[in-house]
Design a protein around this motif. Structure first.
Motif, PDB file in Angstrom:
ATOM      1  N   ALA A  54      54.777  30.880  52.212  1.00  0.00           N
ATOM      2  CA  ALA A  54      53.838  31.089  51.110  1.00  0.00           C
ATOM      3  C   ALA A  54      52.488  30.198  51.052  1.00  0.00           C
ATOM      4  O   ALA A  54      51.422  30.432  50.755  1.00  0.00           O
ATOM      5  N   ASN A  55      52.781  28.893  51.458  1.00  0.00           N
ATOM      6  CA  ASN A  55      51.740  28.133  51.779  1.00  0.00           C
ATOM      7  C   ASN A  55      50.751  28.447  52.738  1.00  0.00           C
ATOM      8  O   ASN A  55      49.659  28.136  52.690  1.00  0.00           O
ATOM      9  N   GLY A  56      50.890  28.939  53.819  1.00  0.00           N
ATOM     10  CA  GLY A  56      50.158  29.444  54.679  1.00  0.00           C
ATOM     11  C   GLY A  56      49.271  30.792  54.192  1.00  0.00           C
ATOM     12  O   GLY A  56      48.027  30.619  54.444  1.00  0.00           O
ATOM     13  N   LEU A  57      50.019  31.586  53.363  1.00  0.00           N
ATOM     14  CA  LEU A  57      49.379  32.576  52.886  1.00  0.00           C
ATOM     15  C   LEU A  57      48.300  32.030  51.619  1.00  0.00           C
ATOM     16  O   LEU A  57      47.127  32.395  51.686  1.00  0.00           O
ATOM     17  N   LEU A  58      48.671  31.172  50.875  1.00  0.00           N
ATOM     18  CA  LEU A  58      47.651  30.290  50.151  1.00  0.00           C
ATOM     19  C   LEU A  58      46.581  29.400  50.594  1.00  0.00           C
ATOM     20  O   LEU A  58      45.483  29.851  50.111  1.00  0.00           O
ATOM     21  N   GLY A  59      46.964  29.069  51.656  1.00  0.00           N
ATOM     22  CA  GLY A  59      45.748  28.397  52.511  1.00  0.00           C
ATOM     23  C   GLY A  59      44.613  29.440  52.926  1.00  0.00           C
ATOM     24  O   GLY A  59      43.342  29.146  52.932  1.00  0.00           O
ATOM     25  N   HIS A  60      45.044  30.673  53.053  1.00  0.00           N
ATOM     26  CA  HIS A  60      44.136  31.688  53.571  1.00  0.00           C
ATOM     27  C   HIS A  60      43.864  32.688  52.700  1.00  0.00           C
ATOM     28  O   HIS A  60      43.466  33.849  52.645  1.00  0.00           O
ATOM     29  N   LEU A  61      44.114  32.341  51.110  1.00  0.00           N
ATOM     30  CA  LEU A  61      43.846  33.432  50.025  1.00  0.00           C
ATOM     31  C   LEU A  61      42.310  33.843  49.802  1.00  0.00           C
ATOM     32  O   LEU A  61      42.285  34.785  49.415  1.00  0.00           O
ATOM     33  N   SER A  62      41.362  33.037  50.120  1.00  0.00           N
ATOM     34  CA  SER A  62      40.090  33.611  50.111  1.00  0.00           C
ATOM     35  C   SER A  62      39.750  34.794  50.987  1.00  0.00           C
ATOM     36  O   SER A  62      39.109  35.608  50.637  1.00  0.00           O
ATOM     37  N   LEU A  63      40.626  34.864  51.969  1.00  0.00           N
ATOM     38  CA  LEU A  63      40.519  36.079  52.930  1.00  0.00           C
ATOM     39  C   LEU A  63      40.807  37.271  52.242  1.00  0.00           C
ATOM     40  O   LEU A  63      40.232  38.587  52.370  1.00  0.00           O
ATOM     41  N   LEU A  64      41.815  37.194  51.446  1.00  0.00           N
ATOM     42  CA  LEU A  64      42.414  38.224  50.745  1.00  0.00           C
ATOM     43  C   LEU A  64      41.226  38.993  49.629  1.00  0.00           C
ATOM     44  O   LEU A  64      41.403  39.984  49.140  1.00  0.00           O
ATOM     45  N   PHE A  65      40.284  38.228  49.309  1.00  0.00           N
ATOM     46  CA  PHE A  65      39.172  38.394  48.401  1.00  0.00           C
ATOM     47  C   PHE A  65      38.100  39.188  49.176  1.00  0.00           C
ATOM     48  O   PHE A  65      37.220  39.887  48.347  1.00  0.00           O
ATOM     49  N   VAL A  66      38.003  39.298  50.504  1.00  0.00           N
ATOM     50  CA  VAL A  66      37.039  39.918  50.940  1.00  0.00           C
ATOM     51  C   VAL A  66      36.877  41.437  50.733  1.00  0.00           C
ATOM     52  O   VAL A  66      35.879  42.241  50.399  1.00  0.00           O
ATOM     53  N   PRO A  67      38.182  42.226  50.851  1.00  0.00           N
ATOM     54  CA  PRO A  67      37.960  43.647  50.519  1.00  0.00           C
ATOM     55  C   PRO A  67      37.396  43.820  49.137  1.00  0.00           C
ATOM     56  O   PRO A  67      36.910  44.807  48.683  1.00  0.00           O
ATOM     57  N   ALA A  68      37.996  43.106  48.219  1.00  0.00           N
ATOM     58  CA  ALA A  68      37.492  43.329  46.670  1.00  0.00           C
ATOM     59  C   ALA A  68      36.220  43.197  46.503  1.00  0.00           C
ATOM     60  O   ALA A  68      35.513  43.638  46.079  1.00  0.00           O
ATOM     61  N   GLY A  69      35.443  42.050  47.277  1.00  0.00           N
ATOM     62  CA  GLY A  69      34.170  41.783  47.312  1.00  0.00           C
ATOM     63  C   GLY A  69      33.229  42.777  47.811  1.00  0.00           C
ATOM     64  O   GLY A  69      32.227  43.174  47.176  1.00  0.00           O
ATOM     65  N   THR A  70      33.722  43.433  48.804  1.00  0.00           N
ATOM     66  CA  THR A  70      33.170  44.726  49.555  1.00  0.00           C
ATOM     67  C   THR A  70      33.204  45.893  48.561  1.00  0.00           C
ATOM     68  O   THR A  70      31.976  46.444  48.578  1.00  0.00           O
ATOM     69  N   GLY A  71      34.315  46.008  47.943  1.00  0.00           N
ATOM     70  CA  GLY A  71      34.245  47.060  46.886  1.00  0.00           C
ATOM     71  C   GLY A  71      33.220  46.973  45.743  1.00  0.00           C
ATOM     72  O   GLY A  71      32.665  47.912  45.367  1.00  0.00           O
ATOM     73  N   ILE A  72      33.175  45.687  45.341  1.00  0.00           N
ATOM     74  CA  ILE A  72      32.086  45.424  44.119  1.00  0.00           C
ATOM     75  C   ILE A  72      30.759  45.959  44.715  1.00  0.00           C
ATOM     76  O   ILE A  72      29.946  46.335  43.991  1.00  0.00           O
ATOM     77  N   MET A  73      30.491  45.483  46.024  1.00  0.00           N
ATOM     78  CA  MET A  73      29.141  45.555  46.424  1.00  0.00           C
ATOM     79  C   MET A  73      28.614  46.915  46.713  1.00  0.00           C
ATOM     80  O   MET A  73      27.616  47.762  46.543  1.00  0.00           O
ATOM     81  N   LEU A  74      29.833  47.804  46.931  1.00  0.00           N
ATOM     82  CA  LEU A  74      29.803  49.326  47.080  1.00  0.00           C
ATOM     83  C   LEU A  74      29.340  49.955  45.824  1.00  0.00           C
ATOM     84  O   LEU A  74      28.675  51.196  45.883  1.00  0.00           O
ATOM     85  N   HIS A  75      29.802  49.409  44.696  1.00  0.00           N
ATOM     86  CA  HIS A  75      29.598  49.939  43.255  1.00  0.00           C
ATOM     87  C   HIS A  75      28.416  49.154  42.514  1.00  0.00           C
ATOM     88  O   HIS A  75      28.586  48.900  41.274  1.00  0.00           O
ATOM     89  N   ALA A  76      27.415  48.405  43.426  1.00  0.00           N
ATOM     90  CA  ALA A  76      26.611  47.502  42.652  1.00  0.00           C
ATOM     91  C   ALA A  76      25.551  48.259  41.494  1.00  0.00           C
ATOM     92  O   ALA A  76      25.561  47.860  40.649  1.00  0.00           O
ATOM     93  N   ASP A  77      25.201  49.607  41.818  1.00  0.00           N
ATOM     94  CA  ASP A  77      24.469  50.383  40.919  1.00  0.00           C
ATOM     95  C   ASP A  77      25.391  50.397  39.792  1.00  0.00           C
ATOM     96  O   ASP A  77      24.728  50.693  38.536  1.00  0.00           O
ATOM     97  N   ARG A  78      26.770  50.778  39.804  1.00  0.00           N
ATOM     98  CA  ARG A  78      27.405  51.195  38.337  1.00  0.00           C
ATOM     99  C   ARG A  78      27.486  49.526  37.854  1.00  0.00           C
ATOM    100  O   ARG A  78      27.533  49.707  36.673  1.00  0.00           O
ATOM    101  N   LEU A  79      27.763  48.625  38.336  1.00  0.00           N
ATOM    102  CA  LEU A  79      27.642  47.287  37.627  1.00  0.00           C
ATOM    103  C   LEU A  79      26.291  47.080  37.222  1.00  0.00           C
ATOM    104  O   LEU A  79      26.395  46.471  36.111  1.00  0.00           O
ATOM    105  N   ALA A  80      25.294  47.291  37.582  1.00  0.00           N
ATOM    106  CA  ALA A  80      24.047  47.104  37.187  1.00  0.00           C
ATOM    107  C   ALA A  80      23.840  47.838  35.705  1.00  0.00           C
ATOM    108  O   ALA A  80      23.295  47.449  34.778  1.00  0.00           O
ATOM    109  N   SER A  81      24.587  49.148  35.640  1.00  0.00           N
ATOM    110  CA  SER A  81      24.149  49.807  34.601  1.00  0.00           C
ATOM    111  C   SER A  81      25.247  49.676  33.423  1.00  0.00           C
ATOM    112  O   SER A  81      24.947  49.812  32.202  1.00  0.00           O
ATOM    113  N   GLU A  82      26.350  48.972  34.000  1.00  0.00           N
ATOM    114  CA  GLU A  82      27.428  48.863  32.963  1.00  0.00           C
ATOM    115  C   GLU A  82      27.705  47.427  32.726  1.00  0.00           C
ATOM    116  O   GLU A  82      28.685  46.979  31.715  1.00  0.00           O
TER     117      GLU A  82
END
Length: 116
Positions: A54-82
């Motif tokens: 668990a401590n090892g996973l928490l140490g690399h937690l920021s890597l788990l946000f990369v897919p979410a950040g990529t998904g957000i960037m794919l929908h940037a136009d929707r974010l801009a409108s809403e």
């Protein structure tokens, strides 16, 4: 480490099965995490293997946000409108979380003071 990851995945799977099988409006991983918490409370805490993993996973937690950040960037136009609705939801949910946290803390402090 492999045993600990297996334990984590088994609890996630159990949560998914329960959430889908019972039609609960709760994500499976959240239910699995609650089941894991219950098991750890009954067991008296995590073993060293689970704790190290668990401590090892928490140490690399920021890597788990990369897919979410990529998904957000794919929908940037929707974010801009809403963005006004998203901003309002973010501000209101933050204020609600702060208010609930303050109320719970206040109730716990009153409860602690009333104990002899």
């Amino acid at each position: 480490m492999l045993n600990a990851i297996t334990v984590l995945l088994v609890f996630q799977l159990a949560g998914e099965v329960l959430a889908r099988g019972l039609g609960l409006p709760l994500p499976g991983p959240v239910l699995g995490m609650a089941l894991l918490l219950l098991a750890l409370i009954l067991r008296g805490g995590p073993g060293p293997g689970l704790q190290n993993t668990a401590n090892g996973l928490l140490g690399h937690l920021s890597l788990l946000f990369v897919p979410a950040g990529t998904g957000i960037m794919l929908h940037a136009d929707r974010l801009a409108s809403e963005w006004p609705a998203l901003l309002a939801a973010l501000v209101l949910s933050t204020l609600a979380a702060l208010a609930v946290s303050a109320l719970v803390l206040s109730a716990l402090q009153r409860r602690k003071r009333s104990r002899p």
